[in-house]
Design a protein around this motif. Structure first.
Motif, PDB file in Angstrom:
ATOM      1  N   PRO A   1      32.488   5.039 -15.458  1.00  0.00           N
ATOM      2  CA  PRO A   1      32.622   3.814 -15.460  1.00  0.00           C
ATOM      3  C   PRO A   1      30.748   4.091 -15.336  1.00  0.00           C
ATOM      4  CG  PRO A   1      32.981   4.500 -13.531  1.00  0.00           C
ATOM      5  CD  PRO A   1      33.583   5.588 -14.734  1.00  0.00           C
ATOM      6  N   THR A   2      29.716   2.587 -14.999  1.00  0.00           N
ATOM      7  CA  THR A   2      28.578   2.683 -14.335  1.00  0.00           C
ATOM      8  C   THR A   2      28.338   1.695 -14.204  1.00  0.00           C
ATOM      9  OG1 THR A   2      27.928   4.256 -16.855  1.00  0.00           O
ATOM     10  CG2 THR A   2      26.153   3.098 -15.773  1.00  0.00           C
ATOM     11  N   VAL A   3      27.600   1.890 -13.211  1.00  0.00           N
ATOM     12  CA  VAL A   3      27.383   0.917 -12.134  1.00  0.00           C
ATOM     13  C   VAL A   3      25.379   1.392 -11.753  1.00  0.00           C
ATOM     14  CG1 VAL A   3      26.501  -0.254  -9.406  1.00  0.00           C
ATOM     15  CG2 VAL A   3      29.336   0.732 -10.578  1.00  0.00           C
ATOM     16  N   VAL A   4      24.354  -0.598 -11.709  1.00  0.00           N
ATOM     17  CA  VAL A   4      23.518  -0.657 -12.155  1.00  0.00           C
ATOM     18  C   VAL A   4      23.345  -1.371 -10.963  1.00  0.00           C
ATOM     19  CG1 VAL A   4      21.123  -1.440 -13.341  1.00  0.00           C
ATOM     20  CG2 VAL A   4      23.513  -0.089 -14.609  1.00  0.00           C
ATOM     21  N   ILE A   5      22.247  -0.921 -10.525  1.00  0.00           N
ATOM     22  CA  ILE A   5      21.131  -2.180  -9.703  1.00  0.00           C
ATOM     23  C   ILE A   5      20.441  -2.657 -10.507  1.00  0.00           C
ATOM     24  CG2 ILE A   5      20.619  -2.692  -7.383  1.00  0.00           C
ATOM     25  CD1 ILE A   5      22.975  -1.490  -7.527  1.00  0.00           C
TER      26      ILE A   5
ATOM     27  N   PRO B   1      20.139  -7.822  -4.338  1.00  0.00           N
ATOM     28  CA  PRO B   1      19.852  -7.457  -6.281  1.00  0.00           C
ATOM     29  C   PRO B   1      20.986  -7.805  -6.818  1.00  0.00           C
ATOM     30  CG  PRO B   1      19.901  -5.644  -4.734  1.00  0.00           C
ATOM     31  CD  PRO B   1      19.308  -6.890  -3.858  1.00  0.00           C
ATOM     32  N   LEU B   2      21.558  -8.002  -8.629  1.00  0.00           N
ATOM     33  CA  LEU B   2      22.588  -7.541  -8.950  1.00  0.00           C
ATOM     34  C   LEU B   2      23.225  -6.145  -8.940  1.00  0.00           C
ATOM     35  CD1 LEU B   2      21.773  -9.030 -12.046  1.00  0.00           C
ATOM     36  CD2 LEU B   2      23.095  -9.984 -10.194  1.00  0.00           C
ATOM     37  N   LEU B   3      24.508  -6.202  -8.078  1.00  0.00           N
ATOM     38  CA  LEU B   3      25.230  -4.706  -8.732  1.00  0.00           C
ATOM     39  C   LEU B   3      26.381  -5.004 -10.037  1.00  0.00           C
ATOM     40  CD1 LEU B   3      27.366  -2.450  -6.202  1.00  0.00           C
ATOM     41  CD2 LEU B   3      28.262  -3.712  -8.096  1.00  0.00           C
ATOM     42  N   LEU B   4      25.829  -4.631 -11.211  1.00  0.00           N
ATOM     43  CA  LEU B   4      26.565  -4.622 -12.145  1.00  0.00           C
ATOM     44  C   LEU B   4      27.564  -3.468 -12.595  1.00  0.00           C
ATOM     45  CD1 LEU B   4      22.814  -5.841 -13.535  1.00  0.00           C
ATOM     46  CD2 LEU B   4      25.176  -7.416 -13.744  1.00  0.00           C
ATOM     47  N   PHE B   5      28.849  -4.409 -12.217  1.00  0.00           N
ATOM     48  CA  PHE B   5      29.947  -2.717 -12.653  1.00  0.00           C
ATOM     49  C   PHE B   5      30.254  -3.047 -14.150  1.00  0.00           C
ATOM     50  CE2 PHE B   5      34.544  -1.435 -11.600  1.00  0.00           C
ATOM     51  CZ  PHE B   5      34.354  -0.675 -12.027  1.00  0.00           C
ATOM     52  N   PHE B   6      29.883  -2.166 -14.670  1.00  0.00           N
ATOM     53  CA  PHE B   6      29.885  -2.032 -16.092  1.00  0.00           C
ATOM     54  C   PHE B   6      31.398  -0.914 -16.250  1.00  0.00           C
ATOM     55  CE2 PHE B   6      25.905  -2.714 -16.905  1.00  0.00           C
ATOM     56  CZ  PHE B   6      25.340  -3.317 -17.592  1.00  0.00           C
TER      57      PHE B   6
ATOM     58  N   GLN C   1      23.876  -2.882 -24.399  1.00  0.00           N
ATOM     59  CA  GLN C   1      22.473  -2.783 -25.357  1.00  0.00           C
ATOM     60  C   GLN C   1      21.777  -2.445 -24.449  1.00  0.00           C
ATOM     61  OE1 GLN C   1      22.984  -4.942 -28.136  1.00  0.00           O
ATOM     62  NE2 GLN C   1      24.840  -3.740 -29.699  1.00  0.00           N
ATOM     63  N   ALA C   2      21.346  -3.805 -23.786  1.00  0.00           N
ATOM     64  CA  ALA C   2      19.795  -3.303 -23.077  1.00  0.00           C
ATOM     65  C   ALA C   2      19.877  -2.693 -21.616  1.00  0.00           C
ATOM     66  CB  ALA C   2      19.887  -5.997 -21.997  1.00  0.00           C
ATOM     67  N   PHE C   3      21.277  -2.121 -20.982  1.00  0.00           N
ATOM     68  CA  PHE C   3      21.302  -1.041 -20.305  1.00  0.00           C
ATOM     69  C   PHE C   3      21.513   0.383 -20.572  1.00  0.00           C
ATOM     70  CE2 PHE C   3      20.769  -5.406 -17.392  1.00  0.00           C
ATOM     71  CZ  PHE C   3      20.048  -4.573 -16.635  1.00  0.00           C
ATOM     72  N   GLY C   4      21.701   0.343 -22.027  1.00  0.00           N
ATOM     73  CA  GLY C   4      21.761   1.527 -23.008  1.00  0.00           C
ATOM     74  C   GLY C   4      22.533   2.374 -22.263  1.00  0.00           C
TER      75      GLY C   4
ATOM     76  N   LYS D   1      13.387 -16.898 -20.527  1.00  0.00           N
ATOM     77  CA  LYS D   1      13.781 -15.492 -20.917  1.00  0.00           C
ATOM     78  C   LYS D   1      13.941 -14.703 -19.639  1.00  0.00           C
ATOM     79  CE  LYS D   1      11.514 -15.533 -24.592  1.00  0.00           C
ATOM     80  NZ  LYS D   1      10.592 -14.382 -25.727  1.00  0.00           N
ATOM     81  N   VAL D   2      15.476 -14.034 -19.224  1.00  0.00           N
ATOM     82  CA  VAL D   2      16.203 -12.939 -18.276  1.00  0.00           C
ATOM     83  C   VAL D   2      14.919 -12.188 -18.480  1.00  0.00           C
ATOM     84  CG1 VAL D   2      17.715 -11.610 -17.278  1.00  0.00           C
ATOM     85  CG2 VAL D   2      18.354 -14.073 -18.602  1.00  0.00           C
ATOM     86  N   ASN D   3      14.444 -11.194 -17.517  1.00  0.00           N
ATOM     87  CA  ASN D   3      13.953 -10.023 -17.285  1.00  0.00           C
ATOM     88  C   ASN D   3      15.086  -9.596 -16.338  1.00  0.00           C
ATOM     89  OD1 ASN D   3      12.170  -7.765 -17.971  1.00  0.00           O
ATOM     90  ND2 ASN D   3      10.795  -8.647 -15.959  1.00  0.00           N
ATOM     91  N   PHE D   4      15.086  -7.697 -16.657  1.00  0.00           N
ATOM     92  CA  PHE D   4      16.236  -6.794 -15.390  1.00  0.00           C
ATOM     93  C   PHE D   4      14.877  -5.629 -15.122  1.00  0.00           C
ATOM     94  CE2 PHE D   4      19.729  -8.979 -17.584  1.00  0.00           C
ATOM     95  CZ  PHE D   4      20.136  -9.437 -16.739  1.00  0.00           C
ATOM     96  N   GLU D   5      14.867  -5.242 -13.422  1.00  0.00           N
ATOM     97  CA  GLU D   5      14.192  -4.458 -13.157  1.00  0.00           C
ATOM     98  C   GLU D   5      15.315  -3.704 -12.697  1.00  0.00           C
ATOM     99  OE1 GLU D   5      11.062  -2.985  -9.908  1.00  0.00           O
ATOM    100  OE2 GLU D   5      11.334  -5.478 -10.203  1.00  0.00           O
ATOM    101  N   GLY D   6      15.599  -2.132 -13.408  1.00  0.00           N
ATOM    102  CA  GLY D   6      16.140  -1.747 -13.269  1.00  0.00           C
ATOM    103  C   GLY D   6      16.433  -1.033 -11.789  1.00  0.00           C
ATOM    104  N   LEU D   7      16.821  -0.603 -10.505  1.00  0.00           N
ATOM    105  CA  LEU D   7      16.764   0.043  -9.750  1.00  0.00           C
ATOM    106  C   LEU D   7      17.266   1.538  -9.082  1.00  0.00           C
ATOM    107  CD1 LEU D   7      16.935  -2.837  -6.837  1.00  0.00           C
ATOM    108  CD2 LEU D   7      15.142  -1.897  -7.971  1.00  0.00           C
TER     109      LEU D   7
END
Length: 153
Positions: A110-114, A41-46, A102-105, A123-129
């Protein structure tokens, strides 16, 4: 003889530092390709890398530690989504980061989303864990929370 030993120690140290270097993608499409190949999975570091005190603290206490590096290499594809105030970014990166914010609100840093990402019909679809911010206690405390998120995959 002392000089040889010193040179050897310096070289060995530089290899150890290099081995800990992590690759943080800034292009989410490239990261998604890596994620698909590795099935991680992706670790998205905002982050606000040049102004956000908690972001800098998270980097120092967790994201730049050997424990995190080892964990990240085994478990995730790293993506940095930066919102700097003093550093320049391309228009494409600014647009991408803003759209993902915006997509992840994302409300704060910092916010980290897996997340898992899939692409279907262009089209890209993200499933947040799950998501996490700064957690006191260093890498062990932070990784305990993220490991719980990974169990959802």
């Amino acid at each position: 003889m002392k000089k040889i030993i010193i040179v050897f120690l310096l070289l060995a140290g530089s290899f150890a530092v290099e081995a800990q270097e992590l690759v943080w993608e800034t292009n989410v499409n490239k990261a998604m390709e890596v994620s698909k190949k590795t099935k991680k999975p992706l670790l998205l570091f905002f982050t606000g890398s040049d102004w956000c005190g908690w972001c800098i603290r998270l980097q120092k206490e967790v994201l730049k530690t050997p424990e995190f590096a080892k964990w990240a290499k085994e478990n995730v594809v790293l993506v940095e989504l930066d919102f700097p105030r003093r550093s320049e970014q391309t228009a494409e990166i600014k647009k991408q980061n803003s759209e993902l914010q915006q997509a992840f609100g994302i409300q704060g840093f910092p916010t980290v989303v897996i997340a898992k990402a899939t692409k279907k019909d262009g089209k890209v679809n993200f499933e947040g864990l799950g998501s996490i911010g700064y957690v006191a206690g260093g890498p062990a405390a932070w990784l305990a929370v993220t490991n719980d998120m990974l169990k959802k995959k």
